[in-house]
Design an enzyme around this catalytic site. Structure first.
Site, short mmCIF file in Angstrom:
data_model
loop_
_atom_site.label_atom_id
_atom_site.label_comp_id
_atom_site.label_asym_id
_atom_site.label_seq_id
_atom_site.Cartn_x
_atom_site.Cartn_y
_atom_site.Cartn_z
N LYS A 209 6.23 0.98 9.07
CA LYS A 209 5.41 1.34 10.24
C LYS A 209 5.53 0.26 11.32
O LYS A 209 5.71 0.54 12.48
CB LYS A 209 3.96 1.48 9.77
CG LYS A 209 3.02 2.05 10.77
CD LYS A 209 1.69 2.36 10.09
CE LYS A 209 0.58 2.46 11.11
NZ LYS A 209 -0.73 2.69 10.49
N GLU A 215 9.69 -8.07 3.46
CA GLU A 215 10.43 -7.50 2.34
C GLU A 215 11.41 -6.43 2.84
O GLU A 215 12.61 -6.43 2.51
CB GLU A 215 9.48 -6.83 1.34
CG GLU A 215 8.61 -7.77 0.55
CD GLU A 215 7.30 -8.12 1.26
OE1 GLU A 215 7.22 -7.98 2.51
OE2 GLU A 215 6.37 -8.55 0.57
N GLY A 270 -0.93 3.48 6.37
CA GLY A 270 0.27 3.41 5.52
C GLY A 270 0.10 4.03 4.14
O GLY A 270 0.93 4.80 3.67
N ARG A 271 -1.02 3.71 3.48
CA ARG A 271 -1.18 4.18 2.09
C ARG A 271 -1.48 5.66 1.98
O ARG A 271 -1.54 6.21 0.88
CB ARG A 271 -2.23 3.33 1.37
CG ARG A 271 -3.55 3.17 2.08
CD ARG A 271 -4.37 2.06 1.43
NE ARG A 271 -5.55 1.70 2.20
CZ ARG A 271 -5.58 0.81 3.19
NH1 ARG A 271 -4.47 0.22 3.56
NH2 ARG A 271 -6.70 0.51 3.81
N GLU A 356 -6.58 -1.27 -2.04
CA GLU A 356 -6.38 -1.80 -0.69
C GLU A 356 -7.45 -1.23 0.24
O GLU A 356 -7.87 -1.88 1.19
CB GLU A 356 -4.96 -1.44 -0.17
CG GLU A 356 -4.54 -2.30 1.00
CD GLU A 356 -3.05 -2.18 1.32
OE1 GLU A 356 -2.29 -3.12 1.04
OE2 GLU A 356 -2.63 -1.14 1.86
N HIS A 387 -1.26 4.52 -27.78
CA HIS A 387 -0.76 3.58 -28.79
C HIS A 387 -0.70 2.16 -28.25
O HIS A 387 -0.02 1.31 -28.83
CB HIS A 387 0.62 4.05 -29.28
CG HIS A 387 0.53 5.38 -29.97
ND1 HIS A 387 0.21 5.50 -31.30
CD2 HIS A 387 0.65 6.64 -29.48
CE1 HIS A 387 0.17 6.79 -31.62
NE2 HIS A 387 0.42 7.50 -30.53
N LYS A 499 0.64 -13.22 3.74
CA LYS A 499 1.85 -13.08 4.57
C LYS A 499 1.99 -14.29 5.48
O LYS A 499 3.07 -14.88 5.60
CB LYS A 499 1.74 -11.82 5.45
CG LYS A 499 1.91 -10.51 4.72
CD LYS A 499 1.99 -9.40 5.76
CE LYS A 499 1.74 -8.04 5.14
NZ LYS A 499 1.56 -6.99 6.14
O1 F6P Z 1 0.65 -4.61 2.10
C1 F6P Z 1 0.13 -4.50 3.38
C2 F6P Z 1 0.74 -3.41 4.14
O2 F6P Z 1 0.30 -3.59 5.44
C3 F6P Z 1 0.37 -2.02 3.61
O3 F6P Z 1 -0.86 -1.59 4.02
C4 F6P Z 1 1.51 -1.21 4.13
O4 F6P Z 1 1.56 0.02 3.52
C5 F6P Z 1 2.66 -2.13 3.82
O5 F6P Z 1 2.16 -3.42 4.11
C6 F6P Z 1 3.94 -1.86 4.54
O6 F6P Z 1 3.83 -2.01 5.91
P1 F6P Z 1 4.96 -1.49 6.88
O7 F6P Z 1 5.05 -0.01 6.75
O8 F6P Z 1 4.53 -1.89 8.24
O9 F6P Z 1 6.27 -2.14 6.48
#
Ligand code: F6P
Length: 534
Positions: A209, A215, A270-271, A356, A387, A499
């Site tokens: 987003k 990452e 996002g979630r 979250e 189990h 972060k």
């Molecule tokens: O982990 C924090 C977060 O902001 C989440 O809420 C989000 O889904 C994720 O990082 C990824 O963010 P982006 O879509 O901006 O890469």
């Protein structure tokens, strides 16, 4: 805007506290013995679902009081505020409208005066178009080969929903399509995926987003470099890379042209974003029609949540039962136990959705909270969990309410397996409730106290439509809890600190010098990296 009511100051909360003292230790065995209609009273059907909440430590009075609490906390008004596009995510000054992504009516939905329905439709048509182009081989790889592998590069909400849904719907995959997910910055994730990738047949989806997440940008950059090493031609990027983002400029800068960029708006959290362009990997894997089915199933639950009375609403009942256990019985965790092998990623998806969203300790007035919010979500697919950790569910000292998600029909055709799977699920809910009392020759270690609450969510078959409904139920359950707890469920400031702090650690690691700038422990850890790294 949301009401800002401290739940513990309501009349209903006080009544629930008193009710807990008189009714909290009633055994469910007794409740069933005294009421032959208990199942009928505390279960109902919705489309292909049977929702049975009769194995909970509740009476009609409990439910009445829980609904009173929901009313006093103005839950109905909050539900309307969300669907009406009010800026309920106040700390980020945004609306929360993932529900609009799965709304197929032409009703206008206004965000700050702008009707977003045409935008949603436009983007949905673009998803449909890319599916058609790729499946019909109009869109091919740089050597003219069919695209067969879809690699989603994203993390958190830009990964978990699509990864979980594609896995859950494996029986519905288009022939020749395979989804892969790269989320972790640990290079092992990327290298493992690379082993299954033929660049000529792969579409990479850079899903972020913000288009700034470390990452995702690191993984995407490495993949792009490897891709260019293979094809030696920048212009081929447009055959193999698309972006899903709200930051078009950054995606352009990365090298992705406008026509390959799919939009996510700031009113999609996002979630909860798999229902729009974040779901492209789903649509490409199961086909656009089935993707629409997923959306329609969720939309059916949205209508139920929006229009049904609180006491008849599945997400409201689930949310309020959860409040009952977390805030009155002091439960700290909930187990989610799908009796469906392909739902193995469901817990990871729900962990982000629930933890979250509701892992907050400041209320909507900005004051510290002195009651429990949030809950640890965990679980495993049945029967594997039986189990490993079910022993603790049955005889441990922790009180852990469980959800059993039980699709009746499997797509795998092995009926004997399915019959045994179902019998295990039902046996577990029965054992958790009934326990085993002391009999004459029984050693004390064999005694089960029982009275462990469970919800049983039966579904005829886990089709895309029904999966959509199931996910929407949980999304709205999380919403209900956030409203009662008087917190903002749609921001995630807690993730930001880590972060920020990672950036100067990275500088220190890359400098190869003695670390002095941090606390003693952090300096010590960084210095060990320098000493030990080969
Ligand atoms: O982990 C924090 C977060 O902001 C989440 O809420 C989000 O889904 C994720 O990082 C990824 O963010 P982006 O879509 O901006 O890469």
């Amino acid at each position: 805007m949301f009401p800002k009511i401290n739940p513990t100051q309501t009349k209903a909360w006080k009544k629930l506290k008193a009710h807990y003292l008189t009714h909290g230790s009633i055994h469910m065995n007794e409740l069933f013995e005294n009421d032959t209609n208990r199942f009928e009273k505390f279960s109902f059907e919705f489309e292909d679902f049977l929702f049975d909440f009769s194995k909970n430590i509740i009476t009609e009075k409990t439910m009445e009081l829980l609904m009173e609490l929901a009313e006093e906390c103005q839950l109905s008004e909050a539900i309307s505020a969300m669907f009406n596009g009010e800026n309920i995510n106040e700390t980020e000054d945004r609306a929360v409208l993932h529900t609009a992504l799965r709304n197929f009516s032409n009703e206008p939905v206004l965000v700050n005066g702008e009707n977003i329905t045409p935008l949603v439709e436009h983007e949905r048509n673009r998803i449909k178009a890319i599916c058609e182009e790729i499946h019909s081989e109009k869109w091919t790889g740089f050597t003219g080969k069919k695209i067969k592998t879809i690699v989603n590069i994203g993390v958190g909400g830009s990964d978990l929903g699509a990864a979980m849904v594609t896995e859950a719907l494996q029986p519905f995959w288009e022939e020749d399509m395979k989804p892969l997910f790269i989320s972790n910055i640990d290079g092992a994730n990327l290298l493992e995926a690379l082993e299954e990738i033929d660049f000529e047949e792969t579409l990479f989806i850079v899903a972020s987003k913000t288009f700034t997440t470390q990452e995702t940008m690191t993984n995407a950059t490495t993949i792009k470099e490897l891709f260019l090493e293979e094809c030696h031609e920048e212009s081929f990027i447009e055959n193999h890379f698309i972006a899903i983002t709200g930051n078009k400029e950054a995606a352009n800068k990365f090298g992705i042209p406008d026509e390959n960029i799919f939009e996510i708006w700031d009113w999609v959290c996002g979630r909860f974003s798999l229902w729009g362009s974040m779901g492209i990997s789903i649509a490409l894997t199961i086909g656009y029609e089935q993707f629409e089915e997923l959306l329609k199933g969720a939309n059916a639950v949205d209508k139920h949540f929006k229009n049904e009375k609180l006491e008849k609403s599945i997400p409201v009942i689930m949310g309020m039962l959860s409040i009952w256990y977390i805030n009155f019985f002091n439960a700290n965790s909930e187990a989610v136990l799908p009796y469906y092998h392909h739902l193995s990623k469901f817990k990871a998806y729900l962990q982000q959705g629930a933890m979250e969203s509701n892992g907050k300790s400041t209320d909507r007035n900005g004051s510290p909270i002195n009651y429990q919010t949030g809950v640890v979500i965990w679980g495993e697919v049945g029967t594997n969990g039986q189990h490993s950790f079910h022993q603790l569910l049955h005889q441990g000292t922790q009180f852990i309410p469980c959800d059993f998600i039980i699709p009746i029909n499997s797509q795998n055709g092995l009926q004997d397996h399915q019959d045994k799977l179902l019998s295990n699920a039902f046996a577990q809910t029965e054992a958790l409730m009934k326990g085993r009392t002391h009999s004459k020759n029984e050693i004390p270690f064999k005694i089960f106290e029982g009275n462990k609450p469970t919800n049983s969510i039966l579904v005829k078959e886990l089709t895309p439509y029904n999966l959509g409904s199931l996910l929407a139920v949980y999304e709205h359950k999380i919403f209900v809890q956030g409203i009662i707890w008087n917190i903002f469920s749609f921001d995630q400031w807690g993730v930001e600190l880590g972060k920020e702090l990672a950036s100067d650690k990275l500088v220190a690691i890359k400098k190869h010098k003695q670390a002095k700038a941090f606390d003693g422990s952090t300096n010590g850890l960084l210095n060990k990296v320098e000493e030990w790294r080969v």
